[in-house]
Every structure is written in structure tokens, then in C-alpha cells.
Design an enzyme around this catalytic site. Structure first.
Site, PDB file in Angstrom:
ATOM      1  N   LYS A 194       6.469  20.205 -10.178  1.00 22.16           N
ATOM      2  CA  LYS A 194       7.626  19.455 -10.698  1.00 22.16           C
ATOM      3  C   LYS A 194       8.910  20.271 -10.530  1.00 22.16           C
ATOM      4  CE  LYS A 194       5.966  15.474 -12.159  1.00 22.16           C
ATOM      5  NZ  LYS A 194       6.336  14.219 -11.477  1.00 22.16           N
ATOM      6  N   TYR A 229       0.943  22.149 -12.071  1.00 22.60           N
ATOM      7  CA  TYR A 229       1.733  20.947 -12.281  1.00 22.60           C
ATOM      8  C   TYR A 229       3.213  21.323 -12.461  1.00 22.60           C
ATOM      9  CZ  TYR A 229       3.504  16.711 -14.618  1.00 22.60           C
ATOM     10  OH  TYR A 229       4.240  15.603 -14.959  1.00 22.60           O
ATOM     11  N   ASP A 265       0.820  -1.211   0.000  1.00 22.50           N
ATOM     12  CA  ASP A 265       0.000   0.000   0.000  1.00 22.50           C
ATOM     13  C   ASP A 265       0.852   1.259   0.000  1.00 22.50           C
ATOM     14  OD1 ASP A 265      -2.759  -0.687   0.082  1.00 22.50           O
ATOM     15  OD2 ASP A 265      -2.353  -1.628   2.041  1.00 22.50           O
TER      16      ASP A 265
HETATM   17  N1  NAP Z   1       3.002  11.238 -19.194  1.00 21.42           N
HETATM   18  C1  NAP Z   1       3.693  12.359 -19.373  1.00 21.42           C
HETATM   19  O1  NAP Z   1       3.544  13.064 -20.363  1.00 21.42           O
HETATM   20  C2  NAP Z   1       4.721  12.749 -18.352  1.00 21.42           C
HETATM   21  C3  NAP Z   1       5.627  13.753 -18.698  1.00 21.42           C
HETATM   22  C4  NAP Z   1       6.587  14.155 -17.764  1.00 21.42           C
HETATM   23  C5  NAP Z   1       6.616  13.573 -16.512  1.00 21.42           C
HETATM   24  N2  NAP Z   1       5.705  12.589 -16.201  1.00 21.42           N
HETATM   25  C6  NAP Z   1       5.763  12.041 -14.846  1.00 21.42           C
HETATM   26  O2  NAP Z   1       6.086  10.666 -14.899  1.00 21.42           O
HETATM   27  C7  NAP Z   1       5.513  10.007 -13.777  1.00 21.42           C
HETATM   28  C8  NAP Z   1       4.760   8.782 -14.243  1.00 21.42           C
HETATM   29  O3  NAP Z   1       3.708   9.148 -15.094  1.00 21.42           O
HETATM   30  P1  NAP Z   1       3.120   8.198 -16.216  1.00 21.42           P
HETATM   31  O4  NAP Z   1       3.239   8.921 -17.488  1.00 21.42           O
HETATM   32  O5  NAP Z   1       3.663   6.852 -16.100  1.00 21.42           O
HETATM   33  O6  NAP Z   1       1.561   8.247 -15.866  1.00 21.42           O
HETATM   34  P2  NAP Z   1       0.650   7.233 -15.023  1.00 21.42           P
HETATM   35  O7  NAP Z   1       0.683   5.906 -15.670  1.00 21.42           O
HETATM   36  O8  NAP Z   1      -0.616   7.928 -14.886  1.00 21.42           O
HETATM   37  O9  NAP Z   1       1.401   7.163 -13.644  1.00 21.42           O
HETATM   38  C9  NAP Z   1       1.127   8.022 -12.576  1.00 21.42           C
HETATM   39  C10 NAP Z   1       1.198   7.172 -11.336  1.00 21.42           C
HETATM   40  O10 NAP Z   1       1.007   7.967 -10.182  1.00 21.42           O
HETATM   41  C11 NAP Z   1       0.156   7.257  -9.310  1.00 21.42           C
HETATM   42  N3  NAP Z   1      -0.501   8.093  -8.356  1.00 21.42           N
HETATM   43  C12 NAP Z   1      -1.224   9.208  -8.582  1.00 21.42           C
HETATM   44  N4  NAP Z   1      -1.688   9.680  -7.409  1.00 21.42           N
HETATM   45  C13 NAP Z   1      -1.278   8.857  -6.433  1.00 21.42           C
HETATM   46  C14 NAP Z   1      -1.451   8.814  -5.039  1.00 21.42           C
HETATM   47  N5  NAP Z   1      -2.140   9.713  -4.379  1.00 21.42           N
HETATM   48  N6  NAP Z   1      -0.861   7.817  -4.357  1.00 21.42           N
HETATM   49  C15 NAP Z   1      -0.147   6.878  -4.990  1.00 21.42           C
HETATM   50  N7  NAP Z   1       0.040   6.863  -6.321  1.00 21.42           N
HETATM   51  C16 NAP Z   1      -0.531   7.851  -7.034  1.00 21.42           C
HETATM   52  C17 NAP Z   1      -0.808   6.579 -10.230  1.00 21.42           C
HETATM   53  O11 NAP Z   1      -1.482   5.533  -9.575  1.00 21.42           O
HETATM   54  P3  NAP Z   1      -2.931   5.029 -10.052  1.00 21.42           P
HETATM   55  O12 NAP Z   1      -2.689   3.929 -11.009  1.00 21.42           O
HETATM   56  O13 NAP Z   1      -3.557   4.551  -8.784  1.00 21.42           O
HETATM   57  O14 NAP Z   1      -3.628   6.208 -10.653  1.00 21.42           O
HETATM   58  C18 NAP Z   1       0.146   6.094 -11.294  1.00 21.42           C
HETATM   59  O15 NAP Z   1       0.782   4.897 -10.877  1.00 21.42           O
HETATM   60  C19 NAP Z   1       4.643  11.047 -13.066  1.00 21.42           C
HETATM   61  O16 NAP Z   1       5.397  11.601 -11.994  1.00 21.42           O
HETATM   62  C20 NAP Z   1       4.448  12.107 -14.114  1.00 21.42           C
HETATM   63  O17 NAP Z   1       4.225  13.366 -13.546  1.00 21.42           O
HETATM   64  C21 NAP Z   1       4.777  12.164 -17.090  1.00 21.42           C
END
Ligand code: NAP
Ligand code: FAD
Lengths: 460, 255
Positions: free
Chosen positions: B164, B160, B66
């Protein structure tokens, strides 16, 4: 040698000679044998390991979050000329030993490619030299040692009194205790000059052939091989072999050196710059270096007199040469495969050459028989060692693949050089591992002795 | 232990269902990362499937625990649970995060506070807790998922972006503070990545995939980098963007 007296205990980041991987530990610097004897007392939960001069390439002499005992503060050397033996503290360097012994007409039984290793490190890795095919590895010349074990006792261990513990310590990577002292035989020499024959071999088969047919004629033998040469030149090498010159030979050939036949003053000529621009070592620069080096070697030259430093320790001419690999560091990969597996050696050389990974000269050597040490590296057959920048793309998977080939051929990699082996191959490579573990547990039932190498591979 | 090629044997993923994290861990599992703990707010569904695929990729053990980024009072228990399972933690990958929607934040500042709480506050609390573990064990790597949004705040996602930016600055400081512990921090700055997070949005220039980001992260571990960009060209793009006059930046960054 002048040295700044270190803090008795300090928290430091440590690496091996390859500058990778790194970890931090509390480093203890015992300055007397009494302090050394207490160095395993009240061990921290993350355990203790000894460290000599840190010339193992990987993570053998470091212990993340635990204690590391620097053995080099206690120096003691005693020579028994009648018996031809030397008794030295575990932290004594081979550099110091040679400075004392050579002018008196003795040499160390075995020397690695650097003289900056300690007696304790030589035992813990059961090091080999260019004379392995004649005299075996370091521990075969050891008559007895004093081993500080976690109970706090210092045990006098000989191959007769406790063969299991003696041979578990030989190549045991410091995990059976701290060697505080050892007595070993040191061969007599008439001169400090080596009589060397050099042959240039056009390819791998040629050098292997020369070694199989002629190594027995020489006390020392090693080949340097260019892994960046491709096609018909794959495996081209320079084979250098020799033995210590006798006095009469020196008179005949030596000229100026003959009035001081045992003169020994190795010098460090250069120091690598403290900072090296990233990317200095690239395919082109290394290829060019190897090419030059190969062209420079004579096609065939006999009876050349070389100094101990030139013949045995050419790398020691440049202090801190490991820094030319930059801050990301490098690793050394060394394996041995049995004689029958010469095809595996060919395939490995082929794969390395094909991969195009940047590597300076590799070292090829033919080992003689192995010994009773369950973790001792040498075994009869072919051993190859090469340095590669750690950040080369695809390096991990490539070496993993080669490790499997080596293990399947009945071979193994050298733990003193390792920094990335797949732990699931350990048992296959070292089939007597369980026997070693039994002995290790006898002296260290509570698991006080450990290192990063041990954590990574699960040796104990 | 991390090996000489920078690859960990054990890893904790905070935000274990993140697509970028799973793509990264799939590669590391194939490179002999044997034991992985996925810390997730939902330990069913996606996490179970991810654990399964990581085992298929080569991990010998994958556990799910968790983790709620939004509740900092629980973070110590999460890190403890991971330590209990893994022993030494060679690598911690912080992949949790929420993108949110600036219009919603404008309308409901408390929603913005909640997002910042996840993106930044949780990174601080988990980062500091992780640092304690790494100092104790004397080694390890932290991989922090920052974003190019941290480089320069944009009118349409500055909540956001600023969260970051906080994480990014925190990570760089953390990196320096861990040098003496023999530990290492890798900051990852992806651009627009096609994952759940960006589903349905219009891709920004130089958009990329989770697989590509994962490749860049693994390469960053191999090279011992402190920062990686994904795709790597963004490093140069943002060198320029950072210095654009405000008015020009407002125009180019508008979507
Ligand atoms: N996608 C982009 O364009 C992008 C660009 C730059 C940076 N990033 C960063 O890369 C990282 C991963 O993103 P991703 O693209 O792989 O998207 P993602 O698949 O949506 O991953 C985000 C993760 O954060 C988790 N999360 C959100 N709120 C939470 C909470 N309160 N407690 C625990 N877990 C929580 C989500 O869990 P759930 O499955 O439960 O929702 C999910 O596992 C993030 O930090 C994001 O900001 C993403
Ligand atoms: C340029 C170069 C060339 C080399 N060439 C060769 C070669 O030709 N053949 C070869 O066999 N090796 C070679 N080596 C490897 C080297 O000989 C071994 O790694 C050796 O163990 C290094 O000794 P050290 O004193 O630096 O030990 P460290 O690197 O400090 O420690 C190595 C291991 O020994 C243990 N140890 C150290 N001191 C003690 C002690 N007193 N009691 C118990 N355990 C102890 C440590 O715990 C660790 O596991 C080479 C290394 C370099 C850098």
C-alpha cells in the site's frame, strides 16, 4: 491593452469563471480573420468549441481532449452612426466596445453584470441585462451575424434569411458554429451617467411588489437580495433602478461631470490576492458582509447619478474576484420561473435561506417576454441568480431538488451558468430542444461542435 | 463529465465487488452517476447482486466485465472494454486488494509476491493505463484505495503495508502528473474497516464501516481533496504514529 502574444496552439487546462469543473484541451489562438476561418478545419475527434473571455461560470467554453478556439485575438469594430449600428468581430469585448462607444454617445444594447464578455459569448448565451423588461435579450438587437460552420463556409445569417439558424445560434452555446462577426443596434445616450433610484425592501414580498408595480417606469432594474437573512427579514433586498441621465439633468445635478457628459474611464481598483486561505468565506464572514451591505443602502434615495461602471459592473472593480472562493471554486445557479409561479420563487428562496448555505447577495430580476431562440434562457417571469462555494456539503442534492421545483413550475436554469444540472430535466426546461437539434444537425451533421457542457447535458 | 460538485456521470470500478466500492457507488448512483462498469474477477454472484443494487440506487446502466488484478497482461483489455462501454470515463475507482496474512507470507514468500502483485503492481499497470485514457479525454478522476498501513509498516502486516505504501506513493506521483491533463487523483487512507477483508479479525482502534469510508470518499470528491482519511481522526493519529520511536511503535502497533 498590452498582451503577451500567445502560442498559436497550446495544451491548457481550462475552467469557467467558477473555476470548476476543469478539463484540458488544445487551445488555438487565431490572430487574423483568415486564421479564424480555418479554425474548424481538420477537427480532432473530440471536436471544437469557441471560447470568448471565459465568463460563463460552468463548462460551456471548454472542450476536454478536443480543440478550443480563443476568439479574442481578432478585433474589429465599425460604427455606422446613421444607422445606429455597430459591426464587431465575435471576439470583441464589451469592455472595448464601451470604451469606443460611450464617448461617442452610444451604449451597448444589453450589458451583463460584467463588461468582460465578448460579442460571440453574448450571442451564444443570448445574454440579458437589467433592461430585459424593456428591450429583451442581446440577440434581439442583432441584425446579422457571420457564422463559421463546420463545412468551412462562413454564412451570413439574419433573422430573415435563416430564422432557424439565427435563433438556434442565439443561446446555442457555441454549438452551431463560431460567430466571427455581428451587427447590432446600439442605443444613443446623451450622458454616461445613470440616474438611479434605490429602495430598501424589508422582505421578499416587498421587493417583488415594488418590481411588479414600478419596473415599467425604469429602463434598468435589478434587486440584490440577502439569502442569509432569516425569519421576518427573509428575502430583504435593495432594489436599484434607473435610466441614462439626459444632458439637461446632468447640468442640473451633475456638478463636476457636466462639462464632459460622455466621459467614460472605468477603473479596476483592486485585485484579489492570487492565493486565498481556505475557509475565508464562511457563514459568519458572508453574513457579516451581507448585513453591512444592507445597512449601508439608503432606505430610499432618488435621482442619484452613478457611473456606468458603478451601476452596471460593480463586481468588475475587483479583478479576479472569483479567486476569493479559493481553489475549489464556486458555482452560480440561475433560474427563471413564470410570473404565475411566484410561489415557487418564494419556496426556493425559503429553501435556500433555510439550507443556510453560504451565499453572497443574490440577484433578482423580472424578465419581459422571451424570444424565438429554442435555447434562449429569458422567459417572462422572475429570475434569481446566486453564487455558492462548490464544496458546500449537501449542495448537489439541494440544487437538484430546487431544479425539479423550477422545472415543474415551467421554469428553467441558465446554461451559461450551469455546471451540474440533471440532464433528464433539460427537455422539460427547454421544450423546443428538438427543434434546436434539427437546426444544429443541419449545420453540423458530423458532430464537430461540442463542449464539456454538451457532453454533460447531451444538448446535441 | 464530472459536475461542479465533483460527482461523475460515468464510473469504472476495478474490484467491483469490494464492499467499500459498492457503498461508494451506491451513493454516487443516487447522485446521478448514470453508467457504472464493475470490473471483477468473478462476474457472477456478488457482482450481479451489486449491479442490481446500484440500479436500484439510481444508475441507469450497470455492466460487469472481466478483470483479474493478478494478470497485468489483461489490464489493457479491461480498460479498453470499459472505455468501449462508457465512452468517457469520468471516474475510476481502484478498490481491488488482498490483505493476506503475514504468517503465511513468512512461510511462503511466493504468496507474498502474489499479494504484492495484486495490491501494488496491478495499481501501477491500471493506474498508468487509466492515465492514458484521462489524458486522451482531457478530464477525469481516479480514486485510489490506499490504507493507513501505508503510513508505517507494522511487524504483523508489513507485506500488505509496503504494497500500500508503494500504491500510495505511486498515486501521489500520478496525481501530480495528471494536473496538466485536467485530471484529478484522490487517495483514500482508511483504517480498520469492517468488511469481508477483515472478517474475523480483532478490530483496531478507530475501526469504521464501509459506509463511513464511502461518505468520506464522496465528501473528498465534493471538496476536491487529494487525500482523505477514514475516519478523519486518523490523519492526526498517524501524524503522531509516524514519528514515534521504533520501540514504542513496535509496542503500540502489535496486535
Ligand atoms: N477493509 C479494510 O480494513 C481496509 C482498510 C484499508 C484499505 N482497504 C482497501 O480497500 C480496498 C477495498 O477493500 P474492502 O474493504 O472493500 O474489501 P473487499 O470487499 O474484500 O474488497 C476487495 C476487492 O478486491 C478484489 N480482488 C482481490 N483480488 C483480486 C484480483 N486478483 N483480481 C480482481 N479483483 C481482486 C476482491 O474481489 P473478490 O470479490 O473476487 O474477492 C474484492 O472486490 C482494498 O484495496 C483494501 O486493501 C481496506
Ligand atoms: C460577474 C458576471 C456577471 C454576469 N452577469 C450576467 C448577466 O447579468 N446576464 C447574463 O446573461 N449573463 C451574465 N453573465 C454570464 C456571461 O454574460 C455569459 O456567460 C457570456 O456568454 C460570457 O461571455 P464570454 O465571452 O466570456 O464567453 P465564454 O464564457 O468564453 O463562452 C460562453 C459560451 O459562448 C460560446 N462562444 C463564445 N464565443 C463565441 C463565438 N465567437 N461564437 C460562437 N460561440 C461562442 C462558447 O462556446 C460558450 O458556449 C455574467 C458572468 C459573470 C462572470
Amino acid at each position: 491593452m498590452a498582451s503577451i502574444s500567445p502560442e498559436p496552439v497550446a495544451h491548457r487546462v481550462l475552467t469557467g469563471w467558477g473555476n470548476t469543473p476543469r478539463s484540458s484541451a488544445t487551445v488555438m489562438h487565431p490572430a487574423t480573420s483568415g486564421e479564424m476561418a480555418a479554425s474548424l478545419a481538420d477537427p480532432p475527434t473530440r471536436g471544437v468549441v469557441a471560447r470568448g473571455l471565459g465568463r460563463s461560470y460552468g463548462d460551456a467554453a471548454q472542450n476536454a481532449g478536443g480543440r478550443v478556439v480563443d476568439t479574442t485575438g481578432v478585433g474589429r469594430v465599425e460604427i455606422d452612426d446613421a444607422a445606429g449600428t455597430v459591426t464587431a468581430s465575435g471576439g470583441t469585448s464589451l469592455d472595448d466596445l464601451m470604451r469606443i462607444l460611450v464617448p461617442r454617445g452610444r451604449f451597448v444594447p444589453v450589458t451583463p453584470g460584467t463588461r468582460f464578455v465578448t460579442v460571440g459569448g453574448a450571442i451564444a448565451a443570448d445574454i440579458h441585462g437589467k433592461n430585459h423588461h424593456k428591450v429583451g435579450s442581446w440577440c434581439e438587437s442583432v441584425q446579422s451575424m457571420r457564422l463559421l460552420v463546420p463545412s468551412g463556409e462562413i454564412l451570413e445569417v439574419t433573422p430573415q434569411s435563416d430564422p432557424d439558424l439565427f435563433w438556434a445560434t442565439a443561446g446555442g452555446m457555441g454549438l452551431t458554429g463560431i460567430v466571427t462577426e455581428a451587427t447590432f443596434t446600439c442605443p444613443a445616450i446623451e450622458t454616461s451617467q445613470v440616474l438611479v433610484d434605490t429602495v430598501r425592501a424589508a422582505d421578499l414580498d416587498a421587493v417583488m411588489d415594488a418590481m411588479v408595480t414600478g419596473d415599467h417606469l425604469y429602463d434598468y432594474s435589478v434587486a440584490w437580495i440577502d439569502l442569509m437573512a432569516t425569519g421576518m427579514s427573509m428575502g430583504r433586498s435593495v432594489l436599484t433602478r434607473g435610466r441614462f441621465a439626459r444632458l439637461d439633468e446632468l447640468d442640473e445635478l451633475g456638478g463636476a461631470t457636466s462639462d464632459r457628459p460622455l466621459a467614460y474611464n472605468p477603473t479596476v481598483r483592486l485585485a484579489a490576492p492570487p492565493w486565498v486561505p481556505p475557509g475565508l468565506l464562511n457563514k459568519l464572514s458572508v453574513r457579516a458582509f451581507n448585513e453591512l451591505w444592507f445597512r449601508r443602502a439608503p432606505e430610499h434615495r432618488s435621482d442619484e447619478l452613478q457611473s456606468i461602471a458603478a451601476f452596471f459592473h460593480p463586481l468588475d472593480l475587483m479583478r479576479g474576484w472569483n479567486r476569493i472562493y479559493g481553489s475549489r471554486g464556486f458555482l452560480q445557479w440561475q433560474f427563471v420561473v413564470p410570473d404565475e409561479a411566484h410561489d415557487t420563487l418564494r419556496s426556493v428562496v425559503g429553501a435556500l435561506t433555510e439550507s443556510g448555505c453560504t451565499s453572497f447577495l443574490a440577484v433578482l430580476k423580472r424578465f419581459g417576454p422571451g424570444n424565438a431562440g429554442p435555447l434562449s434562457f429569458p422567459a417572462p417571469g422572475w429570475t434569481l441568480a446566486l453564487d455558492i462555494p462548490a464544496a458546500v456539503a449537501g449542495l448537489g442534492p439541494l440544487l437538484d431538488r430546487l431544479d425539479v421545483m423550477v422545472a415543474d413550475a415551467g421554469g428553467r436554469v441558465y446554461l451559461a451558468k450551469d455546471s451540474r444540472l440533471d440532464p433528464t430535466l433539460l427537455h422539460q426546461m427547454y421544450p423546443r430542444l428538438d427543434q434546436w437539434r434539427q437546426t444544429q444537425r443541419r449545420v453540423d451533421p458530423d458532430g464537430v461542435l461540442t463542449s464539456d457542457l454538451n457532453r454533460r447535458l447531451g444538448l446535441t | 463529465m464530472n459536475d461542479a460538485t465533483g460527482i461523475p456521470q460515468t464510473a469504472l470500478v476495478l474490484g467491483g465487488t469490494s464492499e467499500i466500492a459498492i457503498a461508494t457507488m451506491t451513493r454516487l448512483a443516487a447522485r446521478r452517476c448514470r453508467h457504472i462498469v464493475l470490473a471483477c474477477r468473478d462476474t457472477q454472484g456478488g457482482a450481479v447482486a451489486a449491479a442490481h443494487s446500484l440500479r436500484t440506487a439510481g444508475a441507469t446502466q450497470v455492466d460487469i466485465i472481466d478483470f483479474d488484478a493478478a494478470d497485468a497482461t489483461t489490464h489493457a483489455a479491461t480498460i479498453d472494454a470499459a472505455t468501449e462501454l462508457l465512452g468517457d470515463i469520468d471516474m475510476v475507482l481502484m478498490a481491488f486488494g488482498v490483505l493476506g496474512n503475514q504468517a503465511d507470507f513468512d512461510a511462503d514468500p511466493m504468496a507474498a509476491v502474489a499479494a504484492v502483485n495484486v495490491n501494488y503492481t496491478a495499481a501501477v499497470s491500471c493506474g498508468l493505463l487509466t492515465a492514458q485514457v484521462l489524458r486522451r479525454q482531457g478530464h477525469g478522476t481516479v480514486v485510489m484505495l490506499s490504507s493507513v498501513a501505508a503510513e508505517r509498516a507494522r511487524a504483523d502486516n508489513f507485506v500488505y503495508g509496503s504494497s500500500k505504501a508503494g500504491l500510495d506513493a505511486f498515486s501521489q506521483g500520478l496525481s501530480d502528473s495528471l494536473v496538466a491533463a485536467g485530471a484529478h487523483v484522490l487517495v483514500v487512507r482508511p483504517g480498520f474497516v469492517h468488511t469481508r477483508m477483515t472478517a474475523g479479525m480483532k478490530p483496531a482502534p478507530f475501526s469504521t464501516t464501509a459506509d463511513d469510508v464511502a461518505d468520506r470518499i464522496v465528501r473528498g470528491l465534493e471538496t476536491g481533496a487529494h487525500v482523505v482519511w477514514a475516519p478523519s481522526v486518523l490523519r492526526w493519529v498517524f501524524t503522531v504514529m509516524r514519528h514515534l520511536p521504533r520501540g514504542v511503535w513496535r509496542k503500540v502497533s502489535a496486535r
